[in-house]
Design a protein around this motif. Structure first.
Motif, PDB file in Angstrom:
ATOM      1  N   PRO A   1       0.810  -1.132  -0.153  1.00  0.00           N
ATOM      2  CA  PRO A   1       0.034   0.005  -0.203  1.00  0.00           C
ATOM      3  C   PRO A   1       0.746   1.276  -0.015  1.00  0.00           C
ATOM      4  N   ARG A   2       1.935   1.142   0.744  1.00  0.00           N
ATOM      5  CA  ARG A   2       2.911   2.336   0.470  1.00  0.00           C
ATOM      6  C   ARG A   2       3.380   2.759  -0.696  1.00  0.00           C
ATOM      7  N   ASP A   3       3.770   1.579  -1.362  1.00  0.00           N
ATOM      8  CA  ASP A   3       4.546   2.021  -2.697  1.00  0.00           C
ATOM      9  C   ASP A   3       3.335   2.487  -3.488  1.00  0.00           C
ATOM     10  N   LEU A   4       2.226   2.106  -3.599  1.00  0.00           N
ATOM     11  CA  LEU A   4       1.023   2.660  -4.323  1.00  0.00           C
ATOM     12  C   LEU A   4       0.785   3.972  -4.074  1.00  0.00           C
ATOM     13  N   ARG A   5       0.629   4.360  -2.783  1.00  0.00           N
ATOM     14  CA  ARG A   5       0.521   5.492  -2.425  1.00  0.00           C
ATOM     15  C   ARG A   5       1.470   6.667  -3.051  1.00  0.00           C
TER      16      ARG A   5
ATOM     17  N   ALA B   1       0.749   7.269  -6.429  1.00  0.00           N
ATOM     18  CA  ALA B   1      -0.321   7.963  -6.606  1.00  0.00           C
ATOM     19  C   ALA B   1       0.042   9.585  -6.402  1.00  0.00           C
ATOM     20  N   GLN B   2       1.105   9.678  -5.295  1.00  0.00           N
ATOM     21  CA  GLN B   2       1.419  11.016  -5.158  1.00  0.00           C
ATOM     22  C   GLN B   2       2.172  11.840  -6.287  1.00  0.00           C
ATOM     23  N   ASP B   3       2.991  10.825  -6.892  1.00  0.00           N
ATOM     24  CA  ASP B   3       3.853  11.183  -7.981  1.00  0.00           C
ATOM     25  C   ASP B   3       3.078  11.390  -9.474  1.00  0.00           C
ATOM     26  N   LEU B   4       1.728  10.828  -9.237  1.00  0.00           N
ATOM     27  CA  LEU B   4       0.832  11.621 -10.324  1.00  0.00           C
ATOM     28  C   LEU B   4       0.258  12.729  -9.781  1.00  0.00           C
ATOM     29  N   GLY B   5       0.517  13.083  -8.759  1.00  0.00           N
ATOM     30  CA  GLY B   5      -0.255  14.466  -8.264  1.00  0.00           C
ATOM     31  C   GLY B   5      -1.356  14.549  -7.547  1.00  0.00           C
ATOM     32  N   LEU B   6      -1.718  13.139  -7.229  1.00  0.00           N
ATOM     33  CA  LEU B   6      -3.174  12.890  -6.436  1.00  0.00           C
ATOM     34  C   LEU B   6      -2.809  13.168  -4.975  1.00  0.00           C
TER      35      LEU B   6
ATOM     36  N   ILE C   1      -3.129  12.489  -1.318  1.00  0.00           N
ATOM     37  CA  ILE C   1      -3.506  11.300  -0.281  1.00  0.00           C
ATOM     38  C   ILE C   1      -3.574  12.102   1.088  1.00  0.00           C
ATOM     39  N   PRO C   2      -4.710  11.829   1.759  1.00  0.00           N
ATOM     40  CA  PRO C   2      -5.142  12.613   3.053  1.00  0.00           C
ATOM     41  C   PRO C   2      -4.183  11.838   3.836  1.00  0.00           C
TER      42      PRO C   2
ATOM     43  N   ARG D   1      -8.337   5.836  -6.449  1.00  0.00           N
ATOM     44  CA  ARG D   1      -8.125   7.086  -6.674  1.00  0.00           C
ATOM     45  C   ARG D   1      -7.494   7.163  -8.196  1.00  0.00           C
ATOM     46  N   ILE D   2      -6.583   6.338  -8.360  1.00  0.00           N
ATOM     47  CA  ILE D   2      -5.767   6.240  -9.544  1.00  0.00           C
ATOM     48  C   ILE D   2      -6.733   5.817 -10.980  1.00  0.00           C
ATOM     49  N   PHE D   3      -7.469   4.717 -10.592  1.00  0.00           N
ATOM     50  CA  PHE D   3      -8.359   4.292 -11.603  1.00  0.00           C
ATOM     51  C   PHE D   3      -9.412   5.163 -12.106  1.00  0.00           C
ATOM     52  N   ILE D   4     -10.035   6.005 -11.155  1.00  0.00           N
ATOM     53  CA  ILE D   4     -11.121   7.140 -11.683  1.00  0.00           C
ATOM     54  C   ILE D   4     -10.418   8.081 -12.242  1.00  0.00           C
ATOM     55  N   ASN D   5      -9.218   8.791 -11.725  1.00  0.00           N
ATOM     56  CA  ASN D   5      -8.739  10.046 -12.272  1.00  0.00           C
ATOM     57  C   ASN D   5      -8.009   9.773 -13.549  1.00  0.00           C
ATOM     58  N   PHE D   6      -7.305   8.414 -14.061  1.00  0.00           N
ATOM     59  CA  PHE D   6      -6.522   8.444 -14.853  1.00  0.00           C
ATOM     60  C   PHE D   6      -6.986   7.241 -16.072  1.00  0.00           C
ATOM     61  N   VAL D   7      -7.605   6.169 -15.350  1.00  0.00           N
ATOM     62  CA  VAL D   7      -8.174   5.363 -16.419  1.00  0.00           C
ATOM     63  C   VAL D   7      -9.734   5.525 -17.030  1.00  0.00           C
TER      64      VAL D   7
END
Length: 324
Positions: free
Chosen positions: A164-168, A171-176, A178-179, A190-196
């Motif tokens: 989970p930490r690596d995926l977060r 996501a942050q590298d993609l500009g999303l 993460i609270p 988050r990644i799927f909805i915003n990018f896929v």
């Protein structure tokens, strides 16, 4: 009030009924009111109360899909079945593709797996399509695994990011934003909805297969993936399919966790908490091998008639009934 859309809907339904009846499927009609539901933490429900001076009163629920009844029929030996039914989901946004009351086509094919149902669904859509249907809707499905879609559209390989930490971090590298710490599946979504979802081709249907095992549902699992798919037409999610899980203990554990999630999300806000039938997992264990597909018929009618808003294909849209 769009009468032409109503005529198109009537013709589409007749075509669908003929298609399945000619192939030996039994059309069924199951209740829209149920004394219990399958626990699904992400689906909010409508509740009502049955009142009878002799029988007393009890809570009842509008079904979010006919699945709970259809699976009882399959377990009793009905064979392949289909149903066109009204379904209800509360707390849904009112937008271009959402209405709290909607029409669903569900069909279950005994002996099929999820790959068989891809071919069946493509054939059904082509052979039942309206004459005004855009050619792009009838193109061959592009079959794309979720992993490949994430690589294509987000440059993220989920097979290499199982922590989970690596995926977060990805996501942050993609500009999303993460609270804070969150589950793997929350970050994936988050990644799927915003990018896929925002990038899926609108020029032809796209069938996304092999969902990550972490995205829990009752589709059978195979390695790191679940045997399910979702179909996008015109960039709009129109259908989903599972190879149905029949292991009673897997189902029991899944429903227990879903119900706990449901309680934690709804206990303090007054939302409906439906009763659950504890014997339903026994029903699942009696299912034959089968694949179930659910299609949102309002959305299918939208793409076939090239409508831009779900209100355009409904005679009495919810948004208009409540004055919005």
């Amino acid at each position: 009030m769009n009468i032409n859309a109503a005529k198109a809907r009537s013709l589409l339904y007749a075509n669908i009924r003929n298609y399945f009846s000619e192939r030996g499927y039994l059309e069924v009609e199951t209740p829209t009111l149920s004394p219990d539901l399958i626990p699904e933490a992400t689906i909010d429900n409508f509740g009502t109360t049955f009142i009878n001076e002799f029988q007393g009163s009890r809570e009842m629920y509008m079904i979010p899909s006919p699945e709970i009844f259809i699976k009882k029929l399959l377990a009793s030996g009905s064979g392949s079945v289909f149903e066109i039914s009204k379904c209800f989901r509360n707390c849904e946004q009112l937008g271009q593709s959402h209405n709290p009351e909607f029409t669903m086509l569900e069909y279950y094919t005994v002996g099929f797996d999820e790959k068989d149902s891809i071919a069946l669904t493509q054939d059904m859509i082509r052979k039942t399509a309206l004459s005004c249907c855009p050619a792009s809707v009838l193109e061959d499905f592009e079959i794309l695994s979720v992993r490949d879609a994430m690589i294509r559209y987000a440059k993220v390989d989920i097979d290499e990011l199982q922590n989970p930490r690596d995926l977060r971090k990805a996501a942050q590298d993609l500009g999303l934003p993460i609270p804070g710490p969150e589950s793997w599946d929350d970050t994936f979504n988050r990644i799927f909805i915003n990018f896929v979802e925002t990038s899926i081709s609108k020029d032809h249907p796209v069938c996304l297969t092999d969902y990550p095992k972490q995205i829990e549902c009752l589709a059978k699992a195979s390695g790191n993936y679940r045997r399910r798919w979702e179909l996008y037409i015109g960039g709009l999610e129109v259908a989903n399919c599972y190879l149905e899980e029949t292991d009673k203990e897997i189902a029991k554990d899944y429903y227990r966790r879903e119900y706990q999630k449901l309680l934690s999300l709804r206990s303090d806000n007054g939302k409906v908490i439906p009763d659950v039938d504890d014997s339903f997992c026994e029903t699942l264990s009696k299912l034959p091998k089968c694949s179930g597909v659910a299609i949102g018929l309002d959305r299918l009618l939208m793409v076939e008639s090239d409508a831009k808003d779900i209100d355009d294909v409904l005679l009495f849209p919810f948004s208009q009934m409540i004055g919005h």
